[in-house]
Design a protein around this motif. Structure first.
Motif, PDB file in Angstrom:
ATOM      1  N   LEU A  27      67.119   2.398  21.402  1.00 59.74           N
ATOM      2  CA  LEU A  27      66.077   2.354  22.415  1.00 59.74           C
ATOM      3  C   LEU A  27      65.297   1.053  22.317  1.00 59.74           C
ATOM      4  CD1 LEU A  27      64.560   5.949  22.034  1.00 59.74           C
ATOM      5  CD2 LEU A  27      66.099   5.165  23.848  1.00 59.74           C
ATOM      6  N   THR A  28      64.937   0.505  23.453  1.00 55.50           N
ATOM      7  CA  THR A  28      64.050  -0.655  23.483  1.00 55.50           C
ATOM      8  C   THR A  28      62.604  -0.168  23.388  1.00 55.50           C
ATOM      9  OG1 THR A  28      63.806  -0.607  25.887  1.00 55.50           O
ATOM     10  CG2 THR A  28      65.673  -1.868  24.986  1.00 55.50           C
ATOM     11  N   GLY A  29      61.689  -1.113  23.219  1.00 61.24           N
ATOM     12  CA  GLY A  29      60.279  -0.742  23.161  1.00 61.24           C
ATOM     13  C   GLY A  29      59.818  -0.069  24.441  1.00 61.24           C
ATOM     14  N   ALA A  30      60.271  -0.582  25.586  1.00 58.28           N
ATOM     15  CA  ALA A  30      59.874   0.004  26.869  1.00 58.28           C
ATOM     16  C   ALA A  30      60.437   1.410  27.036  1.00 58.28           C
ATOM     17  CB  ALA A  30      60.341  -0.888  28.020  1.00 58.28           C
ATOM     18  N   GLN A  31      61.696   1.618  26.646  1.00 62.54           N
ATOM     19  CA  GLN A  31      62.309   2.941  26.767  1.00 62.54           C
ATOM     20  C   GLN A  31      61.591   3.962  25.880  1.00 62.54           C
ATOM     21  OE1 GLN A  31      66.307   1.713  25.726  1.00 62.54           O
ATOM     22  NE2 GLN A  31      67.032   1.987  27.834  1.00 62.54           N
ATOM     23  N   LEU A  32      61.215   3.556  24.679  1.00 63.93           N
ATOM     24  CA  LEU A  32      60.501   4.464  23.787  1.00 63.93           C
ATOM     25  C   LEU A  32      59.183   4.895  24.410  1.00 63.93           C
ATOM     26  CD1 LEU A  32      60.052   5.901  21.083  1.00 63.93           C
ATOM     27  CD2 LEU A  32      59.141   3.739  20.179  1.00 63.93           C
ATOM     28  N   ALA A  33      58.437   3.952  24.977  1.00 66.23           N
ATOM     29  CA  ALA A  33      57.141   4.275  25.560  1.00 66.23           C
ATOM     30  C   ALA A  33      57.285   5.232  26.749  1.00 66.23           C
ATOM     31  CB  ALA A  33      56.432   2.994  25.999  1.00 66.23           C
ATOM     32  N   VAL A  34      58.271   4.977  27.614  1.00 66.15           N
ATOM     33  CA  VAL A  34      58.476   5.828  28.783  1.00 66.15           C
ATOM     34  C   VAL A  34      58.873   7.238  28.362  1.00 66.15           C
ATOM     35  CG1 VAL A  34      59.993   6.229  30.770  1.00 66.15           C
ATOM     36  CG2 VAL A  34      59.028   3.953  30.364  1.00 66.15           C
ATOM     37  N   ARG A  35      59.798   7.345  27.412  1.00 62.04           N
ATOM     38  CA  ARG A  35      60.289   8.667  27.002  1.00 62.04           C
ATOM     39  C   ARG A  35      59.241   9.432  26.197  1.00 62.04           C
ATOM     40  NH1 ARG A  35      66.841   7.777  26.012  1.00 62.04           N
ATOM     41  NH2 ARG A  35      67.090   6.420  27.836  1.00 62.04           N
ATOM     42  N   ALA A  36      58.429   8.720  25.458  1.00 60.47           N
ATOM     43  CA  ALA A  36      57.368   9.398  24.709  1.00 60.47           C
ATOM     44  C   ALA A  36      56.376  10.048  25.661  1.00 60.47           C
ATOM     45  CB  ALA A  36      56.665   8.404  23.793  1.00 60.47           C
ATOM     46  N   ARG A  37      56.039   9.361  26.739  1.00 62.88           N
ATOM     47  CA  ARG A  37      55.084   9.936  27.696  1.00 62.88           C
ATOM     48  C   ARG A  37      55.711  11.095  28.482  1.00 62.88           C
ATOM     49  NH1 ARG A  37      52.572   5.015  26.964  1.00 62.88           N
ATOM     50  NH2 ARG A  37      50.283   5.175  26.978  1.00 62.88           N
ATOM     51  N   ARG A  38      57.017  11.002  28.753  1.00 59.94           N
ATOM     52  CA  ARG A  38      57.687  12.161  29.359  1.00 59.94           C
ATOM     53  C   ARG A  38      57.579  13.360  28.424  1.00 59.94           C
ATOM     54  NH1 ARG A  38      63.312   9.220  30.791  1.00 59.94           N
ATOM     55  NH2 ARG A  38      62.665   8.019  32.642  1.00 59.94           N
ATOM     56  N   GLY A  39      57.862  13.110  27.145  1.00 61.17           N
ATOM     57  CA  GLY A  39      57.775  14.188  26.162  1.00 61.17           C
ATOM     58  C   GLY A  39      56.376  14.764  26.071  1.00 61.17           C
ATOM     59  N   ALA A  40      55.368  13.903  26.185  1.00 57.66           N
ATOM     60  CA  ALA A  40      53.988  14.371  26.133  1.00 57.66           C
ATOM     61  C   ALA A  40      53.681  15.311  27.291  1.00 57.66           C
ATOM     62  CB  ALA A  40      53.037  13.172  26.149  1.00 57.66           C
ATOM     63  N   ARG A  41      54.152  14.949  28.482  1.00 57.87           N
ATOM     64  CA  ARG A  41      53.910  15.820  29.644  1.00 57.87           C
ATOM     65  C   ARG A  41      54.618  17.159  29.474  1.00 57.87           C
ATOM     66  NH1 ARG A  41      54.227  10.658  32.256  1.00 57.87           N
ATOM     67  NH2 ARG A  41      56.455  10.906  32.706  1.00 57.87           N
ATOM     68  N   HIS A  42      55.812  17.135  28.865  1.00 54.89           N
ATOM     69  CA  HIS A  42      56.528  18.388  28.610  1.00 54.89           C
ATOM     70  C   HIS A  42      55.758  19.247  27.605  1.00 54.89           C
ATOM     71  CE1 HIS A  42      60.064  21.022  28.307  1.00 54.89           C
ATOM     72  NE2 HIS A  42      59.776  21.093  27.012  1.00 54.89           N
ATOM     73  N   LEU A  43      55.221  18.619  26.569  1.00 52.24           N
ATOM     74  CA  LEU A  43      54.440  19.358  25.571  1.00 52.24           C
ATOM     75  C   LEU A  43      53.203  19.981  26.199  1.00 52.24           C
ATOM     76  CD1 LEU A  43      54.642  16.802  22.608  1.00 52.24           C
ATOM     77  CD2 LEU A  43      55.812  19.003  22.741  1.00 52.24           C
ATOM     78  N   THR A  44      52.572  19.236  27.097  1.00 53.62           N
ATOM     79  CA  THR A  44      51.389  19.764  27.780  1.00 53.62           C
ATOM     80  C   THR A  44      51.759  20.969  28.631  1.00 53.62           C
ATOM     81  OG1 THR A  44      50.352  17.572  27.835  1.00 53.62           O
ATOM     82  CG2 THR A  44      49.554  19.207  29.415  1.00 53.62           C
ATOM     83  N   ALA A  45      52.857  20.857  29.350  1.00 53.96           N
ATOM     84  CA  ALA A  45      53.300  21.971  30.196  1.00 53.96           C
ATOM     85  C   ALA A  45      53.671  23.189  29.360  1.00 53.96           C
ATOM     86  CB  ALA A  45      54.490  21.531  31.048  1.00 53.96           C
ATOM     87  N   ALA A  46      54.180  22.950  28.159  1.00 48.76           N
ATOM     88  CA  ALA A  46      54.585  24.054  27.287  1.00 48.76           C
ATOM     89  C   ALA A  46      53.400  24.682  26.560  1.00 48.76           C
ATOM     90  CB  ALA A  46      55.609  23.554  26.264  1.00 48.76           C
ATOM     91  N   GLY A  47      52.230  24.087  26.702  1.00 45.88           N
ATOM     92  CA  GLY A  47      51.049  24.639  26.042  1.00 45.88           C
ATOM     93  C   GLY A  47      51.037  24.416  24.538  1.00 45.88           C
ATOM     94  N   ALA A  48      51.695  23.358  24.095  1.00 46.45           N
ATOM     95  CA  ALA A  48      51.794  23.096  22.657  1.00 46.45           C
ATOM     96  C   ALA A  48      50.449  22.676  22.075  1.00 46.45           C
ATOM     97  CB  ALA A  48      52.830  22.004  22.389  1.00 46.45           C
ATOM     98  N   GLY A  49      50.253  23.017  20.796  1.00 47.86           N
ATOM     99  CA  GLY A  49      49.054  22.602  20.074  1.00 47.86           C
ATOM    100  C   GLY A  49      49.374  21.739  18.879  1.00 47.86           C
ATOM    101  N   THR A  50      50.613  21.853  18.374  1.00 44.42           N
ATOM    102  CA  THR A  50      51.093  21.064  17.238  1.00 44.42           C
ATOM    103  C   THR A  50      52.586  20.822  17.426  1.00 44.42           C
ATOM    104  OG1 THR A  50      49.524  22.218  15.774  1.00 44.42           O
ATOM    105  CG2 THR A  50      51.247  20.920  14.709  1.00 44.42           C
ATOM    106  N   VAL A  51      53.054  19.612  17.089  1.00 43.17           N
ATOM    107  CA  VAL A  51      54.489  19.321  17.155  1.00 43.17           C
ATOM    108  C   VAL A  51      55.032  19.340  15.740  1.00 43.17           C
ATOM    109  CG1 VAL A  51      56.254  17.651  17.807  1.00 43.17           C
ATOM    110  CG2 VAL A  51      54.225  17.954  19.247  1.00 43.17           C
ATOM    111  N   VAL A  52      55.936  20.281  15.486  1.00 46.71           N
ATOM    112  CA  VAL A  52      56.544  20.448  14.167  1.00 46.71           C
ATOM    113  C   VAL A  52      57.974  19.935  14.208  1.00 46.71           C
ATOM    114  CG1 VAL A  52      57.155  22.079  12.346  1.00 46.71           C
ATOM    115  CG2 VAL A  52      55.103  22.469  13.726  1.00 46.71           C
ATOM    116  N   TYR A  53      58.328  19.086  13.256  1.00 48.37           N
ATOM    117  CA  TYR A  53      59.693  18.530  13.209  1.00 48.37           C
ATOM    118  C   TYR A  53      60.353  18.949  11.905  1.00 48.37           C
ATOM    119  CZ  TYR A  53      63.608  15.304  13.547  1.00 48.37           C
ATOM    120  OH  TYR A  53      64.875  14.773  13.624  1.00 48.37           O
TER     121      TYR A  53
END
Length: 496
Positions: A27-53
């Motif tokens: 991933l390039t720097g730009a791709q990482l930033a775009v995909r991270a924000r997509r993931g953030a919106r998904h987490l918000t929609a899912a009602g997440a409070g903590t991300v566990v890996y």
């Protein structure tokens, strides 16, 4: 500033540069930033409070960390080797956990769980998080990362690292965009270790491509390092010992393009360091000392320090090869005696650190820094006249034999000099007569014959009799955590 600020800087400064992954998949720097924000919106929609890996290294780790930051959530990477019951207990304590796990087990009923591969595919889809507004910028004092302490001397605790701590570490130790376009670093420590978090942030900020090694073997590390033209690396001492053995006994070639090799996380045998320096003469060696609670390194012994120690005829300068170097520019280090007073150079005591990157906070216990911001590391050591820090080990590891305090590191340093010894650990064992007796646990190199009497005679000739091991036990390997820390408590159960 917060982690999202660092991500945006990387996206703007290195938008077209490959920053994550192999030369063929990354991933390039730009791709990482775009995909991270997509993931953030998904987490918000899912009602997440903590991300566990819960998983191994890979592109899903930075995608999860920065998605959590963009959603204003803490990121909690867990040791995938833990029993399912312990993982479930930790997850059950979190606020609305969204779990990314290799096997996607339903550890806690009703918890949203996806695999790392599913997470990567999810955020790669342009429709991910569609219709959901971006969250606002996280506050500097918001929780960014939660890390479980290793629990080698006590029950694991949840260390809290806030955005300001991690950003302070990066700004105080890394120059933005300082890496060459061809630079690459290999990260082989697991995601739940502070070194993995620090490596991600520091290399992303400098513009250096990160190559993840999911499972470490010396052979695999050498092959990937050569194939990916890796210029920088960080390993724990057990990894370096195996790499040295592989280079000496196997047919793997020395990675000639390697310019920097950092080691840390646990004490390194001077013998192994000497062999590594001889095998990799063109690499600049860096020893880093830090803790989870300090957002990674607080002291560094750099390449010039290594070269000066090797070349010097001054015993005091030579000895610095066994130090962890000097404090980072914005970090203060103080060694205190039992009364809490600063120790003069050369006198051992407990190590305290202070600085903007120092968190010293746990979910279970709150902040443990004193009113002036000093954090007690619970490590023992001393400073020399030049401000170089020498770490002798954990205060809890001190052996008290007949009223005498004995540092295991002093005995280990002597036993490591025995020809054919690959690893050694010294611990205190219960004794009705002395309170504690000294137990030495030794791993020999293949084909080496060594007796307990020979070990004791070697020690007695170089140490006082009170510091000669009472028992010597030979093992096939020493018990370590995945991040290279010795599990001393387990050794006590193996003594005769």
């Amino acid at each position: 500033m917060n982690l999202l600020t660092l991500l945006d800087m990387a996206a703007e400064g290195h938008g077209d540069r490959l920053l994550l992954g192999t030369a063929n998949r990354g991933l390039t720097g730009a791709q990482l930033a775009v995909r991270a924000r997509r993931g953030a919106r998904h987490l918000t929609a899912a009602g997440a409070g903590t991300v566990v890996y819960i998983g191994e290294n890979g592109l899903s780790v930075p995608l999860a960390l920065f998605a959590a930051s963009a959603a204003g959530l803490p990121f909690l990477p867990l040791n995938y080797r833990l029993p399912a019951s312990q993982l479930a207990e930790i997850i059950g304590r979190q606020d609305r956990p969204f779990v990314i796990a290799d096997a996607a087990p339903e550890l806690v009923p009703g918890t949203v769980t996806v695999t790392p591969g599913e997470w990567e595919d999810l955020v790669a889809d342009p429709s991910c998080g569609e219709g959901v507004s971006d969250s606002g910028e996280p506050a500097d004092d918001d929780e960014a990362v939660l890390l479980m302490t290793s629990g080698t001397t006590a029950a694991p605790k949840s260390a809290v690292l806030r955005h300001r701590h991690l950003v302070s570490y990066i700004l105080g130790s890394v120059d933005f965009g300082s890496a060459d376009t061809a630079d690459a670093v290999i990260v082989s420590v697991p995601p739940y270790h502070i070194a993995a978090i620090a490596n991600l942030l520091s290399n992303l900020y400098s513009g250096r491509r990160i190559v993840y090694l999911d499972r470490f073997t010396a052979r695999n590390w050498l092959e990937v390092t050569t194939a990916e033209r890796v210029t920088h690396a960080m390993v724990v001492p057990t990894m370096l010992a195996r790499i040295v053995d592989e280079l000496e006994t196997g047919d793997a070639s020395v990675p000639g393009q390697l310019r920097s090799l950092s080691y840390g996380g646990a004490p390194l045998s001077p013998v192994i360091l000497g062999r590594a320096l001889a095998l990799l003469p063109d690499a600049g060696f860096v020893n880093a000392y830090g803790l989870t609670e300090t957002s990674s390194s607080v002291a560094v012994l750099g390449p010039e320090d290594h070269r000066a120690a090797v070349a010097s005829e001054n015993p005091a300068v030579q000895a610095r090869l066994g130090s962890v170097g000097r404090p980072l520019p914005e970090v203060e280090i103080e060694v205190r005696d039992a009364d809490g007073k600063p120790c003069p150079p050369g006198q051992a005591g407990q190590i305290y650190v202070r600085g903007p990157q120092v968190a010293g906070e746990y979910r279970e216990a709150g902040a443990v820094t004193d009113p002036d911001g000093w954090f007690p590391t619970r490590d023992e050591g001393y400073l020399d006249d030049g401000g170089y820090l020498f770490v002798r080990g954990r205060a809890d590891d001190t052996i008290i034999r007949g009223g005498e305090n004995i540092a295991p590191a002093e005995i280990e340093a002597v036993l490591e000099q025995i020809p054919g010894v690959a690893e050694v650990a010294v611990v205190g064992l219960p004794s009705e007569e002395w309170g504690q007796r000294i137990g030495a646990f030794i791993v020999t190199r293949p084909g080496v014959g060594l007796s307990a009497d020979e070990v004791r005679e070697f020690a007695r000739a170089r140490l006082r009799s009170s510091k000669t091991p009472d028992t010597v036990t030979f093992l096939g390997e020493l018990p370590h955590t995945a991040t290279g820390k010795l599990l001393r408590r387990q050794l006590a159960t193996l003594a005769p």
